[in-house]
Enzyme design. Sequence first.
Site, mmCIF file in Angstrom:
data_model
loop_
_atom_site.group_PDB
_atom_site.id
_atom_site.type_symbol
_atom_site.label_atom_id
_atom_site.label_comp_id
_atom_site.label_asym_id
_atom_site.label_seq_id
_atom_site.Cartn_x
_atom_site.Cartn_y
_atom_site.Cartn_z
ATOM 1 N N HIS A 100 19.814 -3.665 -8.307
ATOM 2 C CA HIS A 100 20.609 -4.890 -8.458
ATOM 3 C C HIS A 100 21.998 -4.476 -8.896
ATOM 4 C CE1 HIS A 100 20.139 -4.550 -12.876
ATOM 5 N NE2 HIS A 100 18.867 -4.291 -12.639
ATOM 6 N N ASP A 107 12.637 0.207 -20.991
ATOM 7 C CA ASP A 107 13.756 -0.296 -20.186
ATOM 8 C C ASP A 107 14.774 -0.809 -21.192
ATOM 9 O OD1 ASP A 107 15.463 -1.663 -18.479
ATOM 10 O OD2 ASP A 107 13.854 -2.311 -17.146
ATOM 11 N N ASP A 166 21.172 -25.707 -38.767
ATOM 12 C CA ASP A 166 22.628 -25.656 -38.579
ATOM 13 C C ASP A 166 23.071 -24.300 -38.027
ATOM 14 O OD1 ASP A 166 22.136 -24.057 -40.724
ATOM 15 O OD2 ASP A 166 23.589 -24.995 -42.070
ATOM 16 N N HIS A 222 8.056 -7.813 -17.094
ATOM 17 C CA HIS A 222 9.003 -8.296 -18.110
ATOM 18 C C HIS A 222 8.364 -8.334 -19.496
ATOM 19 C CE1 HIS A 222 11.954 -10.283 -15.076
ATOM 20 N NE2 HIS A 222 12.107 -8.992 -15.171
ATOM 21 N N ARG A 251 8.575 3.692 -14.573
ATOM 22 C CA ARG A 251 9.822 3.295 -13.889
ATOM 23 C C ARG A 251 10.918 4.243 -14.348
ATOM 24 N NH1 ARG A 251 9.666 -1.669 -14.736
ATOM 25 N NH2 ARG A 251 10.973 -1.997 -16.568
ATOM 26 N N ASP A 283 21.884 -0.177 -17.957
ATOM 27 C CA ASP A 283 20.491 -0.563 -17.683
ATOM 28 C C ASP A 283 19.731 0.696 -17.292
ATOM 29 O OD1 ASP A 283 18.172 -1.843 -16.994
ATOM 30 O OD2 ASP A 283 19.003 -2.941 -15.283
ATOM 31 N N HIS A 288 8.608 -4.879 -7.303
ATOM 32 C CA HIS A 288 9.968 -5.360 -7.615
ATOM 33 C C HIS A 288 10.991 -4.639 -6.751
ATOM 34 C CE1 HIS A 288 10.936 -1.704 -9.911
ATOM 35 N NE2 HIS A 288 9.793 -1.833 -10.573
ATOM 36 N N TYR A 292 3.065 0.950 -10.604
ATOM 37 C CA TYR A 292 2.278 0.209 -11.611
ATOM 38 C C TYR A 292 0.829 0.185 -11.155
ATOM 39 C CZ TYR A 292 7.107 -0.812 -12.341
ATOM 40 O OH TYR A 292 8.453 -0.631 -12.526
ATOM 41 N N GLU A 298 15.144 4.548 -14.033
ATOM 42 C CA GLU A 298 16.276 3.694 -13.651
ATOM 43 C C GLU A 298 17.587 4.270 -14.166
ATOM 44 O OE1 GLU A 298 16.167 -0.251 -15.426
ATOM 45 O OE2 GLU A 298 17.613 -0.995 -13.959
ATOM 46 N N GLU A 333 16.093 1.890 -9.322
ATOM 47 C CA GLU A 333 14.981 1.763 -10.270
ATOM 48 C C GLU A 333 13.601 1.632 -9.632
ATOM 49 O OE1 GLU A 333 14.825 -2.063 -12.413
ATOM 50 O OE2 GLU A 333 16.860 -2.411 -11.703
ATOM 51 N N HIS A 368 22.230 -8.266 -14.613
ATOM 52 C CA HIS A 368 22.013 -8.647 -13.212
ATOM 53 C C HIS A 368 23.309 -9.316 -12.777
ATOM 54 C CE1 HIS A 368 17.357 -8.724 -13.824
ATOM 55 N NE2 HIS A 368 17.865 -7.517 -13.863
HETATM 56 N N1 GLY Z 1 16.389 -4.382 -17.346
HETATM 57 C C1 GLY Z 1 16.283 -5.321 -16.326
HETATM 58 C C2 GLY Z 1 16.180 -4.678 -15.027
HETATM 59 O O1 GLY Z 1 15.900 -3.504 -14.952
HETATM 60 O O2 GLY Z 1 16.431 -5.270 -14.039
HETATM 61 MN MN MN Z 2 17.591 -2.997 -13.705
HETATM 62 MN MN MN Z 3 16.193 -2.115 -16.496
#
Ligand code: GLY
Ligand code: MN
Ligand code: MN
Length: 429
Positions: free
Chosen positions: A359, A263, A41, A246, A397, A274, A355, A388, A399, A384, A366
């Site tokens: 964004h 991250d 529930d 991820h 990384r 972020d 990557h 790797y 960011e 960012e 995002h």
């Molecule tokens: N934390 C997700 C990204 O960096 O896009």
């Molecule tokens: Mn990001």
């Molecule tokens: Mn991030």
Amino acid sequence: MKYDLVNANLFKKNRKKLAEKLSSSSMAVIHANDEMPRNGDQFFPYRQNSDFFYLTGIEQEKSVLVLCPGIADEKLREILFIRKSNKNLEIWEGHKLDLDEAKEISGVSQVKFLEEMDATLLTMLFEISDIYLNLPEFAKFKPEIESRDFRFLNELKNKYPLHSYKRLAPFLKELRLTKEQEEIELIKKACSITGDSFHRILRFVKPGVLEFEVEAEFTHEFIKQGAVGHAYPPIVASGKNACVLHYVENDKICNNGELLLMDFGAEYANYSSDCSRTIPVNGKFTKRQRELYEATLRVFNYAKSLMVPGTTINKFHKEVCKLWEEEHIKLGLYTKKDVANQDKDNPLWFNYYMHGTSHFMGLDVHDVGTKDTEFKPGMILTCEPGIYIPNEQVGIRLENDILITTDGNEDLMANIPIEPDEIETIMNS
Ligand code: GLY
Ligand code: MN
Ligand code: MN
């Protein structure tokens, strides 16, 4: 709510901008998010639909906003419907908004209970011909679950099959791209909490700590400062785990001699931040780790310098990859000769940087905006770059969140430590 009430002027402005895009014979209906069932529930913690919040500031479930800017009766141009509380609901779930409270938060003058919705819409619907509904629209992401708006579309189509049904999402996507000053302040607050959490981590991390203990430190600082929580599942990845882009298990030990990639970002008043930082678990970069880190920092600074009005994510990412290629060669990952012989469709840099560089960010981590959206003042994006190298069991990384301004950009995370010396100094203080 955990945050200071957001001034209703923001939501008024947002509704006005949307209404200006609607034709005089149209109505827009926007729903709150569903409560998502967990098991038994229970529901998952509730998170308001970002578009609905953008237009109303209302966090309460089951609410509906109706905009009908061209209708003759002024009182019908903006109506917010909310659920009516009752004794049982108050006992189990606590306080629900009354009409005046919903009015104060949203700035909508006509707030009614949901029981009045069908009859109210009936009086309006034959004065208009177009009905705009807000279905989720994301390239590459198609949830299996039908949203509240989607179910409402089917219901309405049954009852009113001869109206014309239209997409509201393109308008909202365009509007949400450029942030109002109030939104920028909320994102700055989210960034500031995120920065404080990083300072906490710098003093906490040492060989032997578990990744989830680090995660708990972030959570503690976020909640303590009134953030809703994490803007997305945090990544706390030591050693080779950092090569899983991820990685969210966060269940390993942080070992002496490894780097730790994190991250993380607080969500404040539904606005995201972020951030990524990478630190030496024992407080001192090895020679090779510093080499890799400094290369990433050079790419980060270069990438940031390219984030100015007029460019796009696609355009500046291309330049960033060119610099990465040079840095990879200097780092000994491949040679100029290898590049000369590489398959142009599978460039070597992609093996170490797979990557994007950026964004859009806002109510969602995002956020709305595509890779070809031209940057304009008031937009906020991440910067960012990363590297790797599974063979070396290392991922780095960096960011930050960047506000585009008329003459360039403002780094909203400029005061979060990023220089390797500063990181070492704080970790050892
Ligand atoms: N934390 C997700 C990204 O960096 O896009
Ligand atoms: Mn990001
Ligand atoms: Mn991030």
